[in-house]
Design an enzyme around this catalytic site. Structure first.
Site, PDB file in Angstrom:
ATOM      1  N   HIS A 217       0.861  -1.198   0.000  1.00 20.64           N
ATOM      2  CA  HIS A 217       0.000   0.000   0.000  1.00 20.64           C
ATOM      3  C   HIS A 217       0.890   1.239   0.000  1.00 20.64           C
ATOM      4  O   HIS A 217       1.422   1.632   1.030  1.00 20.64           O
ATOM      5  CB  HIS A 217      -0.904   0.009   1.232  1.00 20.64           C
TER       6      HIS A 217
ATOM      7  N   ARG B 233       2.510   9.650  -5.605  1.00 17.95           N
ATOM      8  CA  ARG B 233       2.224  10.945  -6.231  1.00 17.95           C
ATOM      9  C   ARG B 233       2.641  10.918  -7.700  1.00 17.95           C
ATOM     10  O   ARG B 233       2.682   9.877  -8.329  1.00 17.95           O
ATOM     11  CB  ARG B 233       2.880  12.088  -5.454  1.00 17.95           C
TER      12      ARG B 233
ATOM     13  N   LYS C 299      -9.388  -0.097  -6.035  1.00 17.21           N
ATOM     14  CA  LYS C 299      -9.338   0.514  -4.697  1.00 17.21           C
ATOM     15  C   LYS C 299     -10.620   1.283  -4.427  1.00 17.21           C
ATOM     16  O   LYS C 299     -11.018   2.137  -5.211  1.00 17.21           O
ATOM     17  CB  LYS C 299      -8.136   1.468  -4.615  1.00 17.21           C
TER      18      LYS C 299
ATOM     19  N   ASP D 223       1.271   2.625   3.569  1.00 17.71           N
ATOM     20  CA  ASP D 223       0.434   3.805   3.332  1.00 17.71           C
ATOM     21  C   ASP D 223       1.289   5.062   3.393  1.00 17.71           C
ATOM     22  O   ASP D 223       0.811   6.132   3.784  1.00 17.71           O
ATOM     23  CB  ASP D 223      -0.740   3.876   4.320  1.00 17.71           C
TER      24      ASP D 223
ATOM     25  N   ALA E 186      -3.663  14.935   5.422  1.00 15.83           N
ATOM     26  CA  ALA E 186      -3.529  13.656   6.131  1.00 15.83           C
ATOM     27  C   ALA E 186      -2.535  12.765   5.406  1.00 15.83           C
ATOM     28  O   ALA E 186      -2.616  12.601   4.193  1.00 15.83           O
ATOM     29  CB  ALA E 186      -4.886  12.968   6.208  1.00 15.83           C
TER      30      ALA E 186
END
EC number: 3.5.2.3
Length: 344
Positions: free
Chosen positions: A13, A17, A98, A247, A263
Site C-alpha cells: 500500500h 504521487r 481501490k 500507506d 492527512a
C-alpha cells in the site's frame, strides 16, 4: 553486531504521487522493496487501464538507474465502473481496484457513493480473481471520526462479504481491534495491510503536548488498546492474514503545517526499520519476514522476491526533512532515532 537477513519485502500500500514529487520519493521505496501496490488517488484519479499504464510508465521512468523495483498498478473504483472494466483491467495486468468512500481521504472526491449499486462489478472481480482494496471508513458526518472504521465494518464490509462471499478483499491500513477481529474471523479471502504508524503510535502521539501535524493520517490514530490489538494480530496465530502496507503518503511540509493540514505520513524512507522495531518490541522478530515479504505476495498470488535485504541492529537518526519538489518533506520520526538500519 546483530543482523537479520530476510527476503526482500513488498509494500502492499503505497502513495507515490506524480511529477516532481514522484521523482523525489520513489527512490526510497525502490531501495527497500521489490514491489509495491500503487494507490490510484492522483488528481485526476487513475480510473482507466490507459491511465494506469501511463502512470506505470512515469513511475518506471523515475526509478534510479538499474533498479529492479516493480510497481503493481491499481484502478480507482468509481460509481461508473463496469464488469467490462474489470475484465479489461485483469487482461492488462492490473492487480486490484481501490475503494475510497467519497470524501473519506486525500483525493477521494471521485469515490464511490453507494457500494451496493456496484455488486455486479464486485462479482466480476471475484470471477476474475482481481483484488478489492478497501479504505474502510464511513463518511457519514454524524459518525465520530474515531468510530468510522468500526461503523464501516457493520454497515458495509460485513454485508458486502455476505453478498459476494468469494471476493478477495484487503482491508487496508486497519487501525482498530474491530477490524483485526473481522479479518481474523473471516475466510482466507480476507486479509489486511497494516502501517508502521498504527503499530507504533496512538492518538496521544497526535494530540498530547500540542497537535503533531506530522502524525495526522487517515484513518486517524486510535487509542492504545487498538494499537496493542494490531500488534497482537500481526504477531499472533493467524498472522499470515496481515502484511506490510506502509500507506506512506508524502505531503510537503507546508501542506502539513497549516490551518487545515493534509492527512498522511511519509514512512518509505525507513519503513522496514520501523516495522523491525515493532516486531522486536513484541519479541517476534522471527515473524517479520513473513509479514514483510511472504504474506502479501501469497495473498496477491505472486511469487516471493528472490533476493534478500539485511537489517543491522545499529541506531540511525532520521533526517529532519528531505527535498520534495520545490519544498521539503518531513519523514516519520524526523530527527529521532531508529534502532535498526538496512544495509545498502
Amino acid at each position: 553486531m546483530q543482523t537479520l537477513t530476510i527476503i526482500r519485502p513488498d509494500d502492499m500500500h503505497l502513495h507515490l504521487r506524480d511529477g516532481d514529487a514522484l521523482k523525489a520519493v520513489v527512490p526510497y521505496t525502490a531501495r527497500q522493496m521489490g514491489r509495491a501496490v500503487i494507490m490510484p488517488n492522483l488528481k485526476p484519479p487513475v480510473v482507466s487501464v490507459a491511465d494506469a499504464l501511463a502512470y506505470k510508465a512515469r513511475i518506471m521512468a523515475a526509478l534510479p538507474e538499474g533498479s529492479a523495483f516493480e510497481p503493481l498498478m491499481t484502478l480507482y473504483l468509481t460509481d461508473q465502473a463496469t464488469p467490462e472494466l474489470v475484465r479489461e483491467a485483469k487482461a492488462a495486468g492490473i492487480v486490484a481496484f481501490k475503494l475510497y468512500p467519497a470524501g473519506a481521504t486525500t483525493n477521494s472526491d471521485s469515490g464511490v457513493t453507494d457500494l451496493f449499486k456496484l455488486i455486479p462489478v464486485l462479482e466480476e472481480m471475484a470471477k476474475q480473481d482481481i483484488l478489492f482494496l478497501v479504505h474502510g471508513e464511513v463518511t457519514d458526518p454524524e459518525i465520530d471520526i474515531f468510530d468510522r472504521e468500526a461503523a464501516f465494518i457493520e454497515r458495509v464490509m460485513k454485508p458486502v462479504l455476505a453478498q459476494v462471499p468469494n471476493l478477495k478483499v484487503v482491508f487496508e491500513h486497519i487501525t482498530t481491534a474491530e477490524a483485526a477481529r473481522l479479518v481474523l474471523e473471516a475466510g482466507d479471502n480476507v486479509a489486511a495491510s497494516v502501517t508502521p504508524q498504527h503499530l507504533l503510535l496512538n492518538r496521544n502521539d497526535l494530540l498530547v503536548g500540542g497537535v503533531r501535524p506530522h502524525h495526522f493520517c487517515l484513518p486517524v490514530l486510535k487509542r492504545e488498546t487498538h494499537r496493542q490489538a494490531l500488534v497482537a494480530a500481526v504477531t499472533g496465530e493467524k498472522a499470515h492474514k496481515f502484511f506490510l502496507g506502509t500507506d506512506s503518503a508524502p505531503h510537503a511540509k507546508s501542506a502539513k503545517e497549516n490551518a487545515c493540514g493534509c492527512a498522511g505520513m511519509f514512512s518509505a524512507m525507513t519503513a522496514v526499520e520501523l516495522y523491525a522495531e515493532v516486531f522486536e518490541k513484541a519479541g517476534a522478530l522471527d515473524k517479520l519476514e513473513a509479514f514483510a515479504s511472504k504474506n502479501g505476495a501469497r495473498f496477491y498470488g505472486i511469487p516471493e522476491n528472490t533476493d534478500t535485504i539485511t537489517l543491522v541492529k545499529q541506531s540511525q537518526t532520521v533526517p529532519a526533512s528531505v527535498p520534495y519538489g520545490d519544498g521539503e518533506l518531513v519523514p516519520m520520526r524526523a530527527g529521532g532515532e531508529i534502532g535498526w538500519m538496512v544495509q545498502y
